[in-house]
Design an enzyme around this catalytic site. Structure first.
Site, mmCIF file in Angstrom:
data_model
loop_
_atom_site.group_PDB
_atom_site.id
_atom_site.type_symbol
_atom_site.label_atom_id
_atom_site.label_comp_id
_atom_site.label_asym_id
_atom_site.label_seq_id
_atom_site.Cartn_x
_atom_site.Cartn_y
_atom_site.Cartn_z
ATOM 1 N N ASP A 48 9.295 -9.016 3.155
ATOM 2 C CA ASP A 48 9.087 -9.078 1.707
ATOM 3 C C ASP A 48 9.798 -7.963 0.948
ATOM 4 O O ASP A 48 9.821 -6.815 1.362
ATOM 5 C CB ASP A 48 7.610 -9.022 1.356
ATOM 6 C CG ASP A 48 7.423 -9.142 -0.144
ATOM 7 O OD1 ASP A 48 7.848 -10.162 -0.695
ATOM 8 O OD2 ASP A 48 6.909 -8.193 -0.752
ATOM 9 N N HIS A 70 4.696 -15.539 -3.122
ATOM 10 C CA HIS A 70 4.830 -15.545 -4.592
ATOM 11 C C HIS A 70 5.765 -16.608 -5.169
ATOM 12 O O HIS A 70 6.776 -16.307 -5.802
ATOM 13 C CB HIS A 70 5.236 -14.176 -5.110
ATOM 14 C CG HIS A 70 6.302 -13.467 -4.326
ATOM 15 N ND1 HIS A 70 7.488 -14.042 -3.988
ATOM 16 C CD2 HIS A 70 6.315 -12.211 -3.808
ATOM 17 C CE1 HIS A 70 8.199 -13.165 -3.304
ATOM 18 N NE2 HIS A 70 7.513 -12.056 -3.179
ATOM 19 N N ASN A 127 9.547 -8.909 -9.283
ATOM 20 C CA ASN A 127 10.360 -9.803 -8.468
ATOM 21 C C ASN A 127 9.481 -10.666 -7.574
ATOM 22 O O ASN A 127 8.718 -10.122 -6.785
ATOM 23 C CB ASN A 127 11.311 -8.969 -7.588
ATOM 24 C CG ASN A 127 12.396 -9.815 -6.975
ATOM 25 O OD1 ASN A 127 12.702 -10.885 -7.458
ATOM 26 N ND2 ASN A 127 12.957 -9.350 -5.878
ATOM 27 N N ASP A 161 0.504 -9.444 -4.805
ATOM 28 C CA ASP A 161 1.775 -8.707 -4.811
ATOM 29 C C ASP A 161 1.597 -7.372 -5.536
ATOM 30 O O ASP A 161 2.487 -6.910 -6.258
ATOM 31 C CB ASP A 161 2.913 -9.531 -5.437
ATOM 32 C CG ASP A 161 4.291 -8.963 -5.061
ATOM 33 O OD1 ASP A 161 4.359 -7.991 -4.291
ATOM 34 O OD2 ASP A 161 5.301 -9.499 -5.557
ATOM 35 N N HIS A 165 3.948 1.675 -8.637
ATOM 36 C CA HIS A 165 5.129 2.530 -8.836
ATOM 37 C C HIS A 165 4.717 3.727 -9.677
ATOM 38 O O HIS A 165 3.922 3.588 -10.608
ATOM 39 C CB HIS A 165 6.238 1.768 -9.574
ATOM 40 C CG HIS A 165 6.881 0.705 -8.748
ATOM 41 N ND1 HIS A 165 7.683 0.986 -7.662
ATOM 42 C CD2 HIS A 165 6.826 -0.647 -8.831
ATOM 43 C CE1 HIS A 165 8.115 -0.151 -7.129
ATOM 44 N NE2 HIS A 165 7.594 -1.163 -7.808
ATOM 45 N N LEU A 179 0.824 -1.211 0.000
ATOM 46 C CA LEU A 179 0.000 0.000 0.000
ATOM 47 C C LEU A 179 0.857 1.260 0.000
ATOM 48 O O LEU A 179 0.340 2.365 -0.174
ATOM 49 C CB LEU A 179 -0.949 -0.006 1.201
ATOM 50 C CG LEU A 179 -2.054 -1.071 1.159
ATOM 51 C CD1 LEU A 179 -2.904 -1.021 2.425
ATOM 52 C CD2 LEU A 179 -2.936 -0.909 -0.070
ATOM 53 N N ASN A 230 7.283 -3.222 3.844
ATOM 54 C CA ASN A 230 8.408 -2.451 3.289
ATOM 55 C C ASN A 230 8.037 -1.019 2.944
ATOM 56 O O ASN A 230 8.196 -0.563 1.816
ATOM 57 C CB ASN A 230 9.021 -3.162 2.078
ATOM 58 C CG ASN A 230 8.035 -3.303 0.930
ATOM 59 O OD1 ASN A 230 6.833 -3.231 1.137
ATOM 60 N ND2 ASN A 230 8.553 -3.489 -0.265
#
Ligand SMILES: [Zn+2]
Lengths: 330, 444
Positions: free
Chosen positions: B160, B240, B286, B313, B317, B69, B100
């Site tokens: 993650d 994932h 990734n 996932d 961006h 988020l 993260n």
């Protein structure tokens, strides 16, 4: 021909032969007192170099000037990790400058492909080496050199000629472009390298692979030595420089194993003592210097054909073409 | 679900006509006071809003185990509000917000902040994930217990984006969270094998001259982790999973009776590394897109239950992080708003999974892995009305301009995908109605 030259795989056999034949005609020029053609007068070619490469940049610049193009040298010095001004913004700037062609050298594989596919600029994109991907004009000048030695003549290809490429194939854009182009021209390519310096999946490439240089030498018409960077041994690609040159380096004894007519090539810059000894590098069978001269002819041919030079006219350019430099520190 | 977080559901009631619950025979559903009041054919009840759901499927509200988020820190890419709006548009009623962020969600303070932002947004329950190690640095355990005891009630812990590659630290984390029924969700990536990695290592990376991310870098960590989890008797969740080899290891671990679960992303079910030939960074993610053989193995494993869950996932961006050359582009794709459509295309329309199976893999099992008691419930009378109404007959090209997420980095732009979310209900309240976001904070 396509509008861009991003990959040697973009070239059909006819395209490739047209470039080689055109390069032969243009090469006749260098033997004359006046070397300039007015073909690209008023056209702007930008040399966009994100990576230092004096020899490739100089070669393109000479080619552009012999065709009377206006040349802009745009060096954007950035590292491969820091982003700096984006490729997009640089491209938009070049578009605004009216670039008819952009010759790009970039440390990132795929950067020329991105430029060619984007709508950031409209000129032709010529890949002058991208990361560990391709370097198509190097492959063209290599093929040009091989043809002169092994099957000279306009319209001739390299059918049946055996080309052995030795060294760091994994990190080599020269190897990738060569395997495409040489295969297109009918040659048989064999890569020789330690297994650590061959990419995963190479068994599906249109080539043979050997780990044993000595067994391949007698079946070679053209031998191409690739540069091997010493730093590779720090990442355990091979144990020591000495061991590398013992197993995969070219020396006088090995040169004697080659057939009489075979040539030894190197895209430069050579690491003497590593992949090639002075005895080989300085021998008459070594075509390194010739390759440099051929590079100019081949790059002239590419520029001429991509920019659709109006007439293949003779005679000197009546105005001196401009050269501008833009330093774009990132 | 957090008892403390309960919002009073609005008073609007809904009568959904002729909807196929988990793909079954058409029935009516009456939603009122936050629960499913009644289910039947030809229900004769009064409701404020009646929805003709002929041809549509009802599923329990989807639960995402893996959502970025971005708030706090990268509000230019996504906020909790826009991210949960995207979740609602995709049919989700709960998402696990990855740790993260900036600052990293490695303290009770940060996880509570994220949890509160989710409460305020109101579009979807936000269950924060706590970092395993301080600053995701893989050196020192974060205060896992404090995050669990906070208002955010954290049970899923993950670094993650980075792998907990230190075997001792991973062992301790697995052991430690047993005290509060926690689980470590591992991003399996051996760091030394993936230095400079840009894409799946294989035929395509060799040709493109891009640094390889080999399958073995994922598989070796998963193999080690399942053995560690077995050794200390802990729960392990694999984020994932992307390769055929990883599937084999998880299948083997499950056959031993070990408590190992795994998730797969929608993009790994659909796309392959062949897409990278364009050098378009929209395909940079990734773990990387793998081969067609991997895709087939992942689909099969999701169908047979070896893989427990689909997790998006979702990784937003800003445009400038993708509008560049491949090497410097950011990794990740948005995925909340296309997840169910991709699952329909890859799993349902191929006959691998029915809608009951979709409900299991996208709601029941992820809710169970995350220990979200109010989600992943059966669609039956008296249950919380966390539901999604999905129209599987719809066909259309993906248009990123219509997304609720703040970012546009979708690999599906212009691609025809089946199905569309018609409505999403969070405890009886519509968060999406007629394919549009519903205003929160008051009745429609
Ligand atoms: Zn991850």
């Amino acid at each position: 021909m396509k509008r861009h030259l991003v990959s040697a795989a973009d070239l059909s056999r006819d395209d490739a032969l047209l470039i080689l034949d055109t390069a032969e005609e243009l090469a006749q020029l260098s033997g004359r007192a006046v070397k300039k053609l007015p073909t690209l007068r008023g056209r702007t070619v930008v040399n966009l170099f994100f990576e230092d490469s004096t020899r490739t940049k100089t070669s393109f610049e000479v080619a552009e000037k012999r065709l009377s193009a206006d040349v802009i040298n745009f060096s954007a010095k950035g590292s491969s990790v820091s982003k700096g001004e984006s490729l997009k913004d640089t491209a938009l700037t070049l578009q605004a400058m009216g670039a008819d062609a952009v010759v790009i050298r970039h440390h990132a594989s795929g950067a020329p492909a991105r430029l060619a596919q984007s709508d950031w600029l409209h000129g032709s994109v010529i890949n002058a080496g991208d990361g560990t991907h391709e370097h198509p004009t190097q492959a063209l000048l290599d093929a040009f050199t091989m043809r002169r030695h092994l099957n000279a003549g306009a319209g001739n290809d390299l059918a049946g000629r055996r080309v052995t490429i030795v060294g760091d194939v994994l990190h080599s854009r020269v190897a990738r472009s060569n395997v495409h182009l040489l295969t297109t021209l009918g040659a048989q390519v064999t890569f020789v390298a330690p297994p650590t310096l061959l990419p995963i999946g190479i068994e599906n490439w249109p080539c043979e692979v050997s780990y044993d240089l000595d067994s391949v030498l007698p079946k070679t018409d053209a031998l191409m030595m690739l540069r091997v960077q010493r730093e590779r041994m720090n990442a355990a690609f091979f144990p020591t420089e000495r061991e590398y040159s013992r197993r995969y380096g070219m020396n006088g004894i090995r040169m004697a194993q080659l057939p009489e007519h075979a040539i030894v090539m190197h895209p430069g810059p050579m690491v003497r003592g590593m992949e090639i000894t002075a005895e080989v590098a300085d021998s008459p069978r070594c075509t390194v210097v010739e390759q440099v001269a051929n590079g100019v002819s081949v790059r002239m041919a590419v520029l001429y054909l991509l920019l659709g030079g109006a007439v293949f006219a003779d005679g000197p350019a009546d105005t001196a073409p401009r050269t501008d430099s833009v330093e774009n520190a990132q | 679900m957090n008892e403390r977080s309960e919002r009073t559901s609005d008073t609007v009631s809904y009568l959904i006509r002729n909807a196929k619950i988990l793909g079954g025979a058409p029935q009516d559903l009456h939603l009122a006071d936050g629960v499913i009041r009644a289910i039947g054919t030809g229900l004769a009840v009064e409701a404020d809003i009646e929805i003709d759901a002929t041809g549509m499927i009802v599923l329990p509200g989807l639960v995402d185990l893996h959502t970025h988020l971005r708030e706090p820190g990268r509000e230019d890419a996504e906020t909790v509000l826009t991210g949960t709006q995207a979740a609602a548009m995709g049919g989700f009623t709960a998402v696990h917000a990855m740790a993260n962020t900036t600052p990293v969600a490695d303290t009770a303070g940060v996880v509570e902040q994220v949890w509160r932002l989710g409460q305020e947004a109101g579009y979807c329950d936000v269950q924060p994930v706590g970092a395993v190690t301080v600053g995701l640095e893989g050196k020192k355990l974060a205060e896992l217990g404090a995050m669990h005891e906070s208002a955010a009630n954290v049970r899923v812990f993950s670094d993650d984006g980075k792998c907990v590659d230190d075997a001792v630290l991973m062992r301790r984390a697995l052991e430690y969270v047993k005290a509060f029924d926690g689980v470590v969700a591992q991003h399996a990536q051996e760091p030394r094998l993936t230095e400079g990695a840009q894409m799946n290592e294989g035929q395509v990376s060799g040709e493109l001259g891009l640094g390889g991310w080999p399958a073995v870098a994922e598989e070796s960590i998963i193999a080690r982790d399942v053995l560690l989890a077995a050794h200390v008797g802990s729960r392990l969740h694999v984020c994932h999973l992307s390769t055929a080899g990883s599937v084999e290891i998880v299948r083997w671990a499950k056959s031993k009776g070990w408590d190992v679960t795994a998730e797969v992303t929608p993009h790994h079910l659909l796309l392959t590394d062949e897409m990278v030939r364009s050098y378009d960074p929209v395909y940079k993610v990734n773990p990387p897109l793998r081969t067609a053989e991997d895709v087939q193995a992942l689909r099969k494993a999701l169908a047979d239950g070896t893989i427990d869950a689909v997790a998006t996932d979702h990784a937003p961006h800003p445009a400038e992080d993708k509008d560049c050359e491949w090497a410097v582009a950011a990794m990740g794709m948005v995925g909340l708003e296309t997840a169910l459509s991709v699952v329909q295309q890859t799993m349902v329309d191929t006959g691998l999974l029915n809608w009951e199976g979709v409900a299991d893999r996208m709601s029941h099992r992820p809710a169970r892995i995350g220990r979200l008691s109010g989600h992943g419930r059966p669609v039956s009378v008296g249950e919380p009305a966390n539901l999604v109404l999905f129209d599987p007959a719809y066909r259309g090209a993906v248009n990123p301009d219509s997304f609720a997420t703040r970012s546009r980095n979708t690999p599906y732009k212009g691609m025809d995908l089946p199905g569309r979310v018609h409505a999403t209900f969070l405890r009886g309240r519509a968060t999406v109605l007629a394919g549009e976001l519903a205003e929160q904070g008051g009745p429609e």
